[in-house]
Design a protein around this motif. Sequence first.
Motif, PDB file in Angstrom:
ATOM      1  N   ASP A  97       0.687  -1.494   0.090  1.00 37.07           N
ATOM      2  CA  ASP A  97      -0.205  -0.299  -0.273  1.00 37.07           C
ATOM      3  C   ASP A  97       1.215   0.933   0.286  1.00 37.07           C
ATOM      4  O   ASP A  97       0.719   1.614  -0.416  1.00 37.07           O
ATOM      5  CB  ASP A  97      -0.731  -0.291   0.936  1.00 37.07           C
ATOM      6  CG  ASP A  97      -1.893  -0.937   1.071  1.00 37.07           C
ATOM      7  OD1 ASP A  97      -2.299  -0.857   0.208  1.00 37.07           O
ATOM      8  OD2 ASP A  97      -2.548  -1.604   2.396  1.00 37.07           O
ATOM      9  N   HIS A 103      -4.543   0.153 -10.510  1.00 38.92           N
ATOM     10  CA  HIS A 103      -6.454  -0.303  -9.942  1.00 38.92           C
ATOM     11  C   HIS A 103      -7.007  -0.076 -11.354  1.00 38.92           C
ATOM     12  O   HIS A 103      -6.622   0.296 -11.778  1.00 38.92           O
ATOM     13  CB  HIS A 103      -7.642   0.408  -8.525  1.00 38.92           C
ATOM     14  CG  HIS A 103      -6.446   0.033  -7.359  1.00 38.92           C
ATOM     15  ND1 HIS A 103      -7.441  -0.190  -6.654  1.00 38.92           N
ATOM     16  CD2 HIS A 103      -5.072   0.858  -6.396  1.00 38.92           C
ATOM     17  CE1 HIS A 103      -6.862  -0.282  -5.150  1.00 38.92           C
ATOM     18  NE2 HIS A 103      -5.398   0.601  -5.025  1.00 38.92           N
ATOM     19  N   THR A 152      -0.973 -11.426   2.678  1.00 38.01           N
ATOM     20  CA  THR A 152      -0.698 -10.066   2.809  1.00 38.01           C
ATOM     21  C   THR A 152      -0.436  -9.407   3.891  1.00 38.01           C
ATOM     22  O   THR A 152      -0.214  -8.336   3.349  1.00 38.01           O
ATOM     23  CB  THR A 152      -2.132  -9.546   2.024  1.00 38.01           C
ATOM     24  OG1 THR A 152      -2.863  -9.164   3.694  1.00 38.01           O
ATOM     25  CG2 THR A 152      -3.218 -10.383   0.614  1.00 38.01           C
ATOM     26  N   ASN A 342      -8.342 -11.556   3.755  1.00 40.78           N
ATOM     27  CA  ASN A 342      -7.827 -10.540   2.285  1.00 40.78           C
ATOM     28  C   ASN A 342      -7.297 -11.350   1.375  1.00 40.78           C
ATOM     29  O   ASN A 342      -6.150 -10.705   0.274  1.00 40.78           O
ATOM     30  CB  ASN A 342      -6.312 -10.040   2.936  1.00 40.78           C
ATOM     31  CG  ASN A 342      -6.794  -8.579   3.888  1.00 40.78           C
ATOM     32  OD1 ASN A 342      -7.541  -8.124   3.883  1.00 40.78           O
ATOM     33  ND2 ASN A 342      -5.956  -8.576   5.384  1.00 40.78           N
ATOM     34  N   TYR A 345      -7.585  -8.921  -1.764  1.00 35.07           N
ATOM     35  CA  TYR A 345      -7.332  -7.811  -1.647  1.00 35.07           C
ATOM     36  C   TYR A 345      -5.894  -6.913  -2.860  1.00 35.07           C
ATOM     37  O   TYR A 345      -6.370  -6.124  -2.898  1.00 35.07           O
ATOM     38  CB  TYR A 345      -6.222  -7.672  -0.210  1.00 35.07           C
ATOM     39  CG  TYR A 345      -5.600  -6.215   0.761  1.00 35.07           C
ATOM     40  CD1 TYR A 345      -6.703  -5.810   1.625  1.00 35.07           C
ATOM     41  CD2 TYR A 345      -4.793  -5.688  -0.322  1.00 35.07           C
ATOM     42  CE1 TYR A 345      -6.588  -4.200   1.953  1.00 35.07           C
ATOM     43  CE2 TYR A 345      -4.558  -4.285   0.423  1.00 35.07           C
ATOM     44  CZ  TYR A 345      -5.302  -3.541   1.612  1.00 35.07           C
ATOM     45  OH  TYR A 345      -4.848  -2.370   2.080  1.00 35.07           O
ATOM     46  N   VAL A 346      -5.153  -8.189  -3.093  1.00 34.03           N
ATOM     47  CA  VAL A 346      -4.240  -7.640  -3.902  1.00 34.03           C
ATOM     48  C   VAL A 346      -4.593  -7.984  -5.447  1.00 34.03           C
ATOM     49  O   VAL A 346      -4.753  -7.070  -6.457  1.00 34.03           O
ATOM     50  CB  VAL A 346      -2.832  -8.535  -3.837  1.00 34.03           C
ATOM     51  CG1 VAL A 346      -2.240  -8.480  -4.832  1.00 34.03           C
ATOM     52  CG2 VAL A 346      -2.168  -8.417  -2.433  1.00 34.03           C
ATOM     53  N   LYS A 347      -5.520  -9.061  -5.752  1.00 31.24           N
ATOM     54  CA  LYS A 347      -5.858  -9.100  -6.822  1.00 31.24           C
ATOM     55  C   LYS A 347      -6.984 -10.090  -6.362  1.00 31.24           C
ATOM     56  O   LYS A 347      -7.561 -10.219  -6.194  1.00 31.24           O
ATOM     57  CB  LYS A 347      -5.098  -9.751  -8.289  1.00 31.24           C
ATOM     58  CG  LYS A 347      -4.664 -11.200  -7.365  1.00 31.24           C
ATOM     59  CD  LYS A 347      -3.283 -11.409  -9.104  1.00 31.24           C
ATOM     60  CE  LYS A 347      -3.064 -12.948  -8.615  1.00 31.24           C
ATOM     61  NZ  LYS A 347      -1.993 -13.509  -9.416  1.00 31.24           N
ATOM     62  N   PRO A 356      -6.634  -5.736  -7.616  1.00 33.09           N
ATOM     63  CA  PRO A 356      -7.522  -5.358  -6.140  1.00 33.09           C
ATOM     64  C   PRO A 356      -8.928  -5.552  -6.314  1.00 33.09           C
ATOM     65  O   PRO A 356      -8.966  -4.462  -6.843  1.00 33.09           O
ATOM     66  CB  PRO A 356      -6.316  -4.378  -4.958  1.00 33.09           C
ATOM     67  CG  PRO A 356      -4.753  -3.154  -6.312  1.00 33.09           C
ATOM     68  CD  PRO A 356      -5.908  -3.609  -7.973  1.00 33.09           C
ATOM     69  N   THR A 398     -13.802  -1.423  -0.181  1.00 35.45           N
ATOM     70  CA  THR A 398     -12.330  -1.262  -1.500  1.00 35.45           C
ATOM     71  C   THR A 398     -11.988  -0.156  -1.401  1.00 35.45           C
ATOM     72  O   THR A 398     -12.081   1.138  -1.005  1.00 35.45           O
ATOM     73  CB  THR A 398     -12.983  -1.489  -3.263  1.00 35.45           C
ATOM     74  OG1 THR A 398     -13.393  -2.556  -2.773  1.00 35.45           O
ATOM     75  CG2 THR A 398     -12.634  -1.202  -4.198  1.00 35.45           C
ATOM     76  N   SER A 462     -14.719  -2.163  -8.655  1.00 37.01           N
ATOM     77  CA  SER A 462     -14.164  -3.227  -8.085  1.00 37.01           C
ATOM     78  C   SER A 462     -14.628  -3.602  -6.951  1.00 37.01           C
ATOM     79  O   SER A 462     -14.744  -4.869  -6.077  1.00 37.01           O
ATOM     80  CB  SER A 462     -12.359  -3.112  -7.872  1.00 37.01           C
ATOM     81  OG  SER A 462     -12.001  -2.523  -8.956  1.00 37.01           O
TER      82      SER A 462
END
Length: 566
Positions: A97, A103, A152, A342, A345-347, A356, A398, A462
């Motif tokens: 982050d 995104h 994560t 999570n 969270y990343v993808k 994400p 998100t 997202s």
Amino acid sequence: MATEYDAIVIGTGAGGGTLALHLAQAGKKILILERGPFLPQEKLNWDTQAVFLDNRYHTKETWHDKDGKDLHPQQAYFVGGQTKVYGAAMFRMRAEDFGVIQHKGGISPAWPISYADLEPYYTRAEELFHVHGDLGAAPAVPGGYGSSFDPTEPFHSKKYPYPPLKNEPRMQSIENDVRKLGVNTFPIPLGLKRNEADPFASPCVRCDTCDGYPCLVHAKSDADINCIRRIMHLPNVTLMTNSRVTRLLTNSTGTAVTAVEAIHAGSFQTPATYTAGFFAVCAGAVNSAVILLASANDKHPTGLANRSDQVGRNFMYHQADALLALSTDRNEDSYTKTWGTNDFYVKDSDPAYPFPLGQVQPVGSFHYEMMKGDAPPLTPGFVLETMKHHAVPWWLTTEDLPDPENRVTLHNTTPLSVEHSQPGISGAHPSGDTGHTNECEIVTDAAPGRIQLSYTPNNVESFERLKDRWVDVLKKAGRADASVPLHAYFKKRIPIEGVGHQNGTCRMGTDPATSVLDPHCKAHDVDNLYVVDASCFVSASAVNPSLTIVANAIRVADHLLAERLK
């Protein structure tokens, strides 16, 4: 004017309360200015109607939205700020982050500091706010620990200071079924003073009125209990409540702040002036920007420290909503916010959408009154009560992205301020408790329409995908026959009134042309002015911001004590 204090701290929330604690404990003479009173300790702290529908603990201020329509913010003006009514989820931002992230809705930019810079302060913040969590059985890594639960989770130099809260039966069974699908789950890190090993000695009674409620028994780790009440009686500390800062005054060259003007409730026509060596604005992302904008002078014509024209811009507060998962199984759990995931969270799990999505966690507790705002007219209470016993509430978050047009602006109105009682009726509440702390107090707020908060949602696709993914997981696990949005929890969804996760507006950076603050949260243009709250955030991440605010405040305190207040 003679300098009266070493420092003046404006605001007592996660940033201001933490900063004040560390400066006071170092022996510095400080003045703390808080616009609200102490939050009343009363039976209504745990009353769902009072908290969620009557907005008893939210300001009576009226702002305007981007179209000029009235906006009633869920802003808590008390000692401790928003932490008095937060959910006490104390997440570290992910290491990623702090860097650039692509995104679907655009770019999340890099911070001028890294996760490694903040990690030692995250550890100290977890200790200060009594965070309960668990990294699992993952082997130690050089210098610290990873997590066997959450891929994560970033590096920790120390384990959590307190063990996690255990699941109650319903949440345990859902977690078991979700894990069978291959979903990684982890214990939610919580700032609650709960002793699971010895409940009789535990301040926290694990009630069903935690998330979003004030804590009647002071078992929630907030900036009031954990910071301000530890220092307020020290001889080097002056705490003034019901005192709203209206502007900062500078020297003739505009290079340093010399004083603050504050309106004290009951005498708000005659501002008082206070001087200090340096000043920390910690009023929250909206009101910190308001103070700087209102402090315009001939050297700073568009607002103090606003050479970059970034003060008030890039307001963020997450794409988020509460979702009710309904099933034929009954849910009698009292406190449900004990685990989350999570994995998105990343993808996204769909390779065709490599962006994400965000985080999933439960809402701490749920009562049927929260559904009243969305239920059809004349829906019987027993119908909503029945739904309550067959629902599990989830909170999905998100990241929203910095947009310069999502911003706080200030409009001249006469008078500049109004006074009212906060909260509730005059005198002791008729619950039978006649303690003085239950009496309302006069507070001073901005005049109606003076503050405008313009916001257009972004990265929405997202967020919608995250909802679809989680509903699909619950259905595959046999834990959701249907799902409905729980708008009442956020007063018609978080996007404008629910400002609990507010951040941005005074971003930090290395370039004075594109940022307001340097990496130590000092204003580029003013030598002795710091902004120490979520205003400095460069991006919002997709986790609750409280722990990052606290950790950063400790980091800034260390800097000030080492470099500015030796």
